[in-house]
Every structure is written in structure tokens, then in C-alpha cells.
Design an enzyme around this catalytic site. Structure first.
Site, PDB file in Angstrom:
ATOM      1  N   HIS A  55       8.581   2.982   9.521  1.00 55.13           N
ATOM      2  CA  HIS A  55       8.266   2.109  10.468  1.00 55.13           C
ATOM      3  C   HIS A  55       7.183   2.423  11.214  1.00 55.13           C
ATOM      4  O   HIS A  55       6.887   3.976  11.541  1.00 55.13           O
ATOM      5  CB  HIS A  55       9.490   1.908  11.497  1.00 55.13           C
ATOM      6  CG  HIS A  55       9.144   1.027  12.340  1.00 55.13           C
ATOM      7  ND1 HIS A  55       9.399  -0.323  12.210  1.00 55.13           N
ATOM      8  CD2 HIS A  55       8.651   1.197  13.811  1.00 55.13           C
ATOM      9  CE1 HIS A  55       9.064  -0.883  13.449  1.00 55.13           C
ATOM     10  NE2 HIS A  55       8.709  -0.090  14.297  1.00 55.13           N
ATOM     11  N   SER A  75       0.803  -1.319  -0.021  1.00 57.43           N
ATOM     12  CA  SER A  75       0.104  -0.113   0.111  1.00 57.43           C
ATOM     13  C   SER A  75       0.800   1.348   0.064  1.00 57.43           C
ATOM     14  O   SER A  75       0.380   2.056  -0.583  1.00 57.43           O
ATOM     15  CB  SER A  75      -1.067   0.016   1.360  1.00 57.43           C
ATOM     16  OG  SER A  75      -0.257   0.218   2.357  1.00 57.43           O
ATOM     17  N   MET A  93      10.458  -6.735   5.017  1.00 56.33           N
ATOM     18  CA  MET A  93      10.592  -7.279   6.422  1.00 56.33           C
ATOM     19  C   MET A  93      11.603  -8.364   6.709  1.00 56.33           C
ATOM     20  O   MET A  93      11.835  -9.446   7.171  1.00 56.33           O
ATOM     21  CB  MET A  93       9.278  -8.406   6.565  1.00 56.33           C
ATOM     22  CG  MET A  93       7.903  -7.562   6.510  1.00 56.33           C
ATOM     23  SD  MET A  93       7.963  -6.042   7.450  1.00 56.33           S
ATOM     24  CE  MET A  93       6.976  -6.378   8.891  1.00 56.33           C
ATOM     25  N   ARG A  94      12.920  -7.832   5.919  1.00 56.75           N
ATOM     26  CA  ARG A  94      14.301  -8.613   6.235  1.00 56.75           C
ATOM     27  C   ARG A  94      15.084  -7.447   6.918  1.00 56.75           C
ATOM     28  O   ARG A  94      14.897  -6.291   6.534  1.00 56.75           O
ATOM     29  CB  ARG A  94      14.781  -8.916   4.992  1.00 56.75           C
ATOM     30  CG  ARG A  94      14.218  -9.984   4.009  1.00 56.75           C
ATOM     31  CD  ARG A  94      14.459 -11.245   4.515  1.00 56.75           C
ATOM     32  NE  ARG A  94      15.639 -11.731   4.332  1.00 56.75           N
ATOM     33  CZ  ARG A  94      16.236 -13.042   4.742  1.00 56.75           C
ATOM     34  NH1 ARG A  94      14.986 -14.090   5.150  1.00 56.75           N
ATOM     35  NH2 ARG A  94      17.352 -13.432   4.485  1.00 56.75           N
TER      36      ARG A  94
HETATM   37  C1  GAR Z   1       3.664  -0.964   6.890  1.00 53.12           C
HETATM   38  O1  GAR Z   1       2.701  -0.656   7.901  1.00 53.12           O
HETATM   39  C2  GAR Z   1       5.148  -0.392   7.255  1.00 53.12           C
HETATM   40  O2  GAR Z   1       5.216   0.475   8.000  1.00 53.12           O
HETATM   41  C3  GAR Z   1       5.479  -1.980   7.742  1.00 53.12           C
HETATM   42  O3  GAR Z   1       4.986  -2.653   7.184  1.00 53.12           O
HETATM   43  C4  GAR Z   1       3.694  -2.227   6.620  1.00 53.12           C
HETATM   44  C5  GAR Z   1       3.862  -2.633   4.984  1.00 53.12           C
HETATM   45  O4  GAR Z   1       2.618  -2.317   4.472  1.00 53.12           O
HETATM   46  N1  GAR Z   1       6.982  -2.022   8.233  1.00 53.12           N
HETATM   47  C6  GAR Z   1       7.586  -2.549   9.147  1.00 53.12           C
HETATM   48  O5  GAR Z   1       6.830  -2.893  10.109  1.00 53.12           O
HETATM   49  C7  GAR Z   1       9.011  -2.637   9.144  1.00 53.12           C
HETATM   50  N2  GAR Z   1       9.599  -3.012  10.487  1.00 53.12           N
HETATM   51  P1  GAR Z   1       2.582  -2.075   3.001  1.00 53.12           P
HETATM   52  O6  GAR Z   1       3.243  -3.290   2.307  1.00 53.12           O
HETATM   53  O7  GAR Z   1       0.968  -2.132   2.626  1.00 53.12           O
HETATM   54  O8  GAR Z   1       3.134  -0.738   2.434  1.00 53.12           O
END
Ligand code: GAR
Length: 219
Positions: free
Chosen positions: A122, A14, A95-96
């Protein structure tokens, strides 16, 4: 010259969708050179296709961190997606954990110190609630205020110079979904705003100019 981004993402995409839309609408002077995901069936693949962005999968499943990073760096090199052509790597739900080995490929020496040209979004007010489940952790902890952080990445997890932060508030009657949804809506505002600031400053901004003043932006 638009700021050239290489996006790494693992999930639904997103944030990539929002950034790509802002670019299309002429509101953000950036260009997404490519999207690379480590997850074969990540939603971001469809999002990239929708925006006609080059998208590649460099799978990480069953690979050790170093092994995957070597494959990723070799792949980026082959595609010409390197420090020479890319202004910033954007981690949009990647997420790595990246080690110094990968980060070194995007190192910048500025007058105010060295940093890596890698930006992460984050879903918490760092340094609180690091890790992969920040909204859930903040909600479970019963915080009255949480928020979103956009920062430069360093060798520590969810750590590095803060580019900008914005808070959002827990409201009466919130469940986890409504709480996290308010946070995600804020991500979709904060990330393009920070990228826009970076684009204005150009790739050679100084660490001393951080954090950016986001004019009281909140969710
Ligand atoms: C988002 O909430 C981002 O902040 C988080 O993953 C989600 C990805 O959403 N990131 C983390 O937690 C990193 N530690 P998206 O794929 O819809 O952009």
C-alpha cells in the site's frame, strides 16, 4: 524451496515487473505461480508475458464483490492455485477489496494467532491514507513524510499486521508526479526486500516477529 506466490493485480504491473526481475536475477527466492488480473486490458498482462508467467483474467466488471470472489476462488481451485500449493497471495496493485470469504481460503493458524496468507503493498504509511488514491491524498494533505507499507491483509480495508514500512520525504519543489514517483521507486525496493525476508523465514513465520526491521530503508 522458493516461496510460491500467486499475484493478484489490476494495473500497470510495475511491482510485478520488479519482483519477477529480482527472481530472475537470483536475488529473491520466490516463484510466481501465476498472475491473475480482474481487468481485461491491464498493463500487468504484458508484464507477465514478458516474464513468461502464466497470466489469467477473471473479470470483475459489473460483478458484485461476492460474485467475483466466488468466480475467482472457483477459477483458482480449477487451476490448483490453492492454500495447498501457494505460500502467499500477493496483492500488487489489486484494486478490489477482498472480503473474509476470499481470505478464509488462505487462512493460517500460527502459535501467535491466526492470519491470512495474503500480502498487500500500500502506497502510504498505514494507518494513514487508506484507499485507492493514497499518494494523491498524502500529497494533497501536505505531508512532509509519507511512505510505503507491506502488510498482511485482514477483513478491514488496507489493514492487518504490518510486515514492514519505509518512509520517503517530500522535497522542495515536488509536484504530485515527482512525489508519487519517489514513492513508487521505494515500493520497488521494499516489496522484494520483504518477500525476501518471508522467503528466508519460510511460510510458517510467527506474527510475533513483526514488523520486520528493514534497516532504516527510506526513499
Ligand atoms: C502501487 O502504487 C500500489 O502500491 C498501489 O497501486 C499501485 C500499483 O502499481 N496499490 C494500492 O493503492 C492498493 N490500495 P503497479 O501496478 O505499477 O504495481
Amino acid at each position: 524451496m522458493p516461496l510460491k506466490l500467486l499475484v493478484l493485480a489490476s494495473g500497470r504491473g510495475s511491482n510485478v515487473d520488479r519482483v519477477a526481475r529480482s527472481i530472475k536475477e537470483g536475488k529473491l527466492d520466490c516463484e510466481i505461480a501465476a498472475v491473475v488480473t480482474n481487468v481485461e486490458d491491464a498493463g500487468v498482462i504484458e508484464i507477465a508475458a514478458k516474464h513468461e508467467l502464466p497470466c489469467y483474467v477473471v473479470p470483475s466488471r459489473s460483478l458484485k464483490r461476492r460474485q467475483h470472489e466466488e468466480q475467482l476462488l472457483a477459477f483458482l481451485d480449477e487451476k490448483g492455485l490453492t492454500r495447498a500449493t501457494i505460500d502467499f497471495v500477493l496483492l500488487a496493485g489489486y484494486m478490489r477489496i477482498l472480503t473474509g470469504h476470499f481470505l478464509a481460503a488462505f487462512k493460517e493458524e500460527s502459535a501467535s494467532g491466526a492470519y491470512f496468507r495474503v500480502v498487500n503493498i500500500h502506497p502510504s504509511l498505514l494507518p494513514s491514507f487508506t484507499g485507492a488514491t493514497a499518494y494523491a491524498d498524502a500529497f494533497a494533505a501536505g505531508v512532509a513524510v509519507s511512505g510505503v507499507t507491506v502488510h498482511l491483509v485482514d477483513e478491514e480495508v488496507d489493514h492487518g499486521p504490518i510486515l514492514a514500512q519505509a518512509p520517503f520525504f517530500r522535497k522542495e519543489g515536488d509536484d504530485f508526479e515527482s512525489f508519487a514517483c519517489r514513492g513508487l521507486d521505494l515500493e520497488h525496493i521494499l516489496l522484494p526486500a520483504v518477500l525476501s525476508r518471508l522467503a528466508e523465514l519460510g511460510p510458517n513465520f510467527e506474527l510475533s516477529s513483526l514488523p520486520f526491521d528493514m534497516g532504516g530503508l527510506s526513499g
